[in-house]
Design a protein around this motif. Sequence first.
Motif, PDB file in Angstrom:
ATOM      1  N   PRO A 107       0.797  -1.238   0.000  1.00  0.00           N
ATOM      2  CA  PRO A 107       0.000   0.000   0.000  1.00  0.00           C
ATOM      3  C   PRO A 107       0.825   1.282   0.000  1.00  0.00           C
ATOM      4  N   GLU A 108       1.933   1.325   0.731  1.00  0.00           N
ATOM      5  CA  GLU A 108       2.736   2.556   0.769  1.00  0.00           C
ATOM      6  C   GLU A 108       3.317   2.869  -0.605  1.00  0.00           C
ATOM      7  N   GLN A 109       3.843   1.836  -1.283  1.00  0.00           N
ATOM      8  CA  GLN A 109       4.417   2.042  -2.608  1.00  0.00           C
ATOM      9  C   GLN A 109       3.338   2.406  -3.628  1.00  0.00           C
ATOM     10  N   ALA A 110       2.168   1.799  -3.502  1.00  0.00           N
ATOM     11  CA  ALA A 110       1.062   2.123  -4.405  1.00  0.00           C
ATOM     12  C   ALA A 110       0.649   3.586  -4.224  1.00  0.00           C
ATOM     13  N   ALA A 118       0.772   6.704  -6.817  1.00  0.00           N
ATOM     14  CA  ALA A 118      -0.419   7.516  -7.081  1.00  0.00           C
ATOM     15  C   ALA A 118      -0.100   8.999  -6.955  1.00  0.00           C
ATOM     16  N   GLU A 119       0.655   9.355  -5.930  1.00  0.00           N
ATOM     17  CA  GLU A 119       0.996  10.767  -5.740  1.00  0.00           C
ATOM     18  C   GLU A 119       1.934  11.270  -6.842  1.00  0.00           C
ATOM     19  N   LEU A 120       2.833  10.419  -7.308  1.00  0.00           N
ATOM     20  CA  LEU A 120       3.694  10.779  -8.443  1.00  0.00           C
ATOM     21  C   LEU A 120       2.830  11.003  -9.681  1.00  0.00           C
ATOM     22  N   LEU A 121       1.892  10.112  -9.914  1.00  0.00           N
ATOM     23  CA  LEU A 121       0.966  10.249 -11.041  1.00  0.00           C
ATOM     24  C   LEU A 121       0.219  11.580 -10.964  1.00  0.00           C
ATOM     25  N   LEU A 122      -0.258  11.915  -9.771  1.00  0.00           N
ATOM     26  CA  LEU A 122      -1.021  13.153  -9.591  1.00  0.00           C
ATOM     27  C   LEU A 122      -0.151  14.400  -9.745  1.00  0.00           C
ATOM     28  N   ARG A 123       1.101  14.320  -9.342  1.00  0.00           N
ATOM     29  CA  ARG A 123       2.002  15.464  -9.541  1.00  0.00           C
ATOM     30  C   ARG A 123       2.281  15.678 -11.023  1.00  0.00           C
TER      31      ARG A 123
END
Length: 176
Positions: A83-86, A90-95
């Motif tokens: 979950p932490e890596q996922a 996700a946050e990289l994708l959103l940035r």
Amino acid sequence: ENIRNLRKEKGITQEQLSEVMGVSVAAVSKWETGQCAPELTALTALADFFEVSVDTLLGHELPANRREYLIEQMSRRCNEALPEQAAETAELLLRRYPNDPDAVDAAASLYYKLHMLTGEKDHLRRCIDLTKRLFVLDKDPSGKRRFELMSMLANQYGLLEEWETAETYCRDTITW
């Protein structure tokens, strides 16, 4: 190596390239063998001379489907119970794609899954934030997507046991 290949494709010698670039033959040789790298101004001049991008000259390839790759990686990490890596993915994708509805939707779905997997309410709150962002990004003139988003928010607030807010979204869904 790329400099050597491009030079040979153009059919010129190291001496000829050194004359064009205004550097020594030894400098060109060192570039081609990887003993040293050209300065930034030389890199751009080389890219212009060979009519390629600096990325191509350096051998860097950015996948054309970078967004899809991140979404797939995010999903894979969730399925592997990481979950932490996922969430980091996700946050990289959103940035990288903050205003892309597909990226925001994929991240919202991931956070919903993470909540279901871990039971952490922070994941569900992040999902709610992203679902609300989708309202802003929504371009569906039929309004069907807005109906779906309101239903999702009603469900998400219900999972948080924030009944008044859930009821408000339910009511808005019904009157929509």
